[in-house]
Design an enzyme around this catalytic site. Sequence first.
Site, PDB file in Angstrom:
ATOM      1  N   TYR A  23     -10.349  -1.820  18.508  1.00  8.20           N
ATOM      2  CA  TYR A  23      -9.281  -2.647  19.087  1.00  8.20           C
ATOM      3  C   TYR A  23      -8.533  -1.905  20.180  1.00  8.20           C
ATOM      4  CZ  TYR A  23      -9.582  -6.161  15.360  1.00  8.20           C
ATOM      5  OH  TYR A  23      -9.985  -7.145  14.520  1.00  8.20           O
ATOM      6  N   LYS A  73       4.458   6.681 -12.997  1.00  9.22           N
ATOM      7  CA  LYS A  73       4.781   5.466 -12.227  1.00  9.22           C
ATOM      8  C   LYS A  73       3.711   5.203 -11.165  1.00  9.22           C
ATOM      9  CE  LYS A  73       7.748   8.144  -9.106  1.00  9.22           C
ATOM     10  NZ  LYS A  73       9.159   8.502  -8.814  1.00  9.22           N
ATOM     11  N   MET A 103      -8.526  -2.900   9.728  1.00 12.19           N
ATOM     12  CA  MET A 103      -8.167  -3.231   8.347  1.00 12.19           C
ATOM     13  C   MET A 103      -9.257  -2.817   7.353  1.00 12.19           C
ATOM     14  SD  MET A 103      -7.194  -6.898   6.648  1.00 12.19           S
ATOM     15  CE  MET A 103      -5.819  -7.202   7.726  1.00 12.19           C
ATOM     16  N   ARG A 141      21.296   6.548  -4.360  1.00 10.99           N
ATOM     17  CA  ARG A 141      20.159   5.696  -4.611  1.00 10.99           C
ATOM     18  C   ARG A 141      20.378   5.042  -5.963  1.00 10.99           C
ATOM     19  NH1 ARG A 141      14.127   8.299  -4.677  1.00 10.99           N
ATOM     20  NH2 ARG A 141      14.823   8.657  -6.803  1.00 10.99           N
TER      21      ARG A 141
HETATM   22  C1  LIG Z   1       9.315   9.856  -9.059  1.00 11.65           C
HETATM   23  C2  LIG Z   1      10.403  10.491  -9.846  1.00 11.65           C
HETATM   24  C3  LIG Z   1      10.176  11.716 -10.473  1.00 11.65           C
HETATM   25  C4  LIG Z   1       8.942  12.548 -10.232  1.00 11.65           C
HETATM   26  O1  LIG Z   1       9.158  13.285  -9.072  1.00 11.65           O
HETATM   27  P1  LIG Z   1       8.026  14.267  -8.504  1.00 11.65           P
HETATM   28  O2  LIG Z   1       8.668  14.930  -7.363  1.00 11.65           O
HETATM   29  O3  LIG Z   1       6.910  13.375  -8.120  1.00 11.65           O
HETATM   30  O4  LIG Z   1       7.684  15.177  -9.603  1.00 11.65           O
HETATM   31  C5  LIG Z   1      11.173  12.218 -11.281  1.00 11.65           C
HETATM   32  N1  LIG Z   1      12.325  11.554 -11.462  1.00 11.65           N
HETATM   33  C6  LIG Z   1      12.589  10.378 -10.860  1.00 11.65           C
HETATM   34  C7  LIG Z   1      13.881   9.714 -11.110  1.00 11.65           C
HETATM   35  C8  LIG Z   1      11.641   9.812 -10.019  1.00 11.65           C
HETATM   36  O5  LIG Z   1      11.899   8.650  -9.410  1.00 11.65           O
END
Ligand SMILES: *Cc1c(COP(=O)(O)O)cnc(C)c1O
Length: 383
Positions: free
Chosen positions: A270, A45, A318, A141
């Site tokens: 700044y 991801k 920035m 969540r």
């Molecule tokens: C991001 C995520 C992972 C990976 O977790 P890591 O701690 O980065 O290995 C696994 N399962 C879900 C549902 C996630 O959102």
Amino acid sequence: MSNASDPRTDAVMSAPELRVDEDAIRANVRYFSRLTRSRLMAVLKADAFGHGPVASAVIEEGATAFGVASLDEGLTLRRNGLDVPILSWLNPVDADFASAVSERIDLGVSGAESLHAIVRAALRCGHPARLHLHADLGMSRDGAPASEWRSLCELARMAERQGHVQIVGIMGHMSCADRPDDPQNLCERLRFDAAVRSARHRGLAPSVTHLAATAATITGAGGDHDLHRIGAGLYGIDPSRTSSELRFALSLRAPVISARRVGAQVSVGYGASFTTDRPTHLALLPLGYADGLPRAASHRAEVLVRGRRRRIVGLISMDMAVIDTGDDFLTPGEPVTVFGPGDQGEPTVADWARWSETIDHEIVTRIGVRVSRVHRRTHRKDP
Ligand SMILES: *Cc1c(COP(=O)(O)O)cnc(C)c1O
């Protein structure tokens, strides 16, 4: 994206560059293969946590599936041509589930509404959707709350009997796995076991159950399941800070834009929040918070140049940051290392996380689009 020769020792560079060491990622996959006999789902991801195209490399080293948050991320991977299972677990109820079904992307499902939407998409496609039911174990969540688990399982079983879906997996995610002694871990493990039992009791027969991500895999806090979802660890990040075998894969370097000699009592940046206390030299770097240097790290962060750590002074802006280089009058184009694996004395991603009071993940996923990516691999495929 390009495969450059190693410019680590180049005398000058022309633009900031994020180098991705694919060999480090490969070594990290092999580490997890040694650590567990379970299968590995590589979590790609957020553009592989900011590391870009690493999908083929992790498969070559033994990962057997990909995990992503959004369906779009999954579709992009699928369209790049790798024929491995892909799981997407975070989608709005009106996501393009028909594409998921036709492109054989597994979907994580946490509620009845998305289950219904997926069933409608499967009806249109004429073949079943592959689903992983997601149980919330204590994060409140994205999994199904315990109070809805039973009915979700029953609905899923009904849809499965009708041929619209196939429940291939049950998944959960742990909240405190980076602290192996936290009693919450046992609690969540037991909740997961109960959720799996409850699903089987309602006639579901998932072929995989998966709970552990990186930290739970390293510390063992996730127990024994068929599949481990590894994200951070692929990229060298150990949230539990207990493993010494993982390798960071990113190096961020930038050229000096200009340098100047200044006297004492000269202010920088700044808000004039820093004032020199002695005559010194300053050098300007073309990286700022838009490029991923957290502004919160101002006054604390360091970089490596000419083999020495030098401090960022004044507020990070920035597009740029200023370093105090003491007696060194740097030359435009000289390379400065912002972070790297740490073996040359440069700061690491973990240092930057500490200076910014955040976690390593946030540093690696926020490098801006202006920074060019260079994939470096010495690995050669067997002929
Ligand atoms: C991001 C995520 C992972 C990976 O977790 P890591 O701690 O980065 O290995 C696994 N399962 C879900 C549902 C996630 O959102």
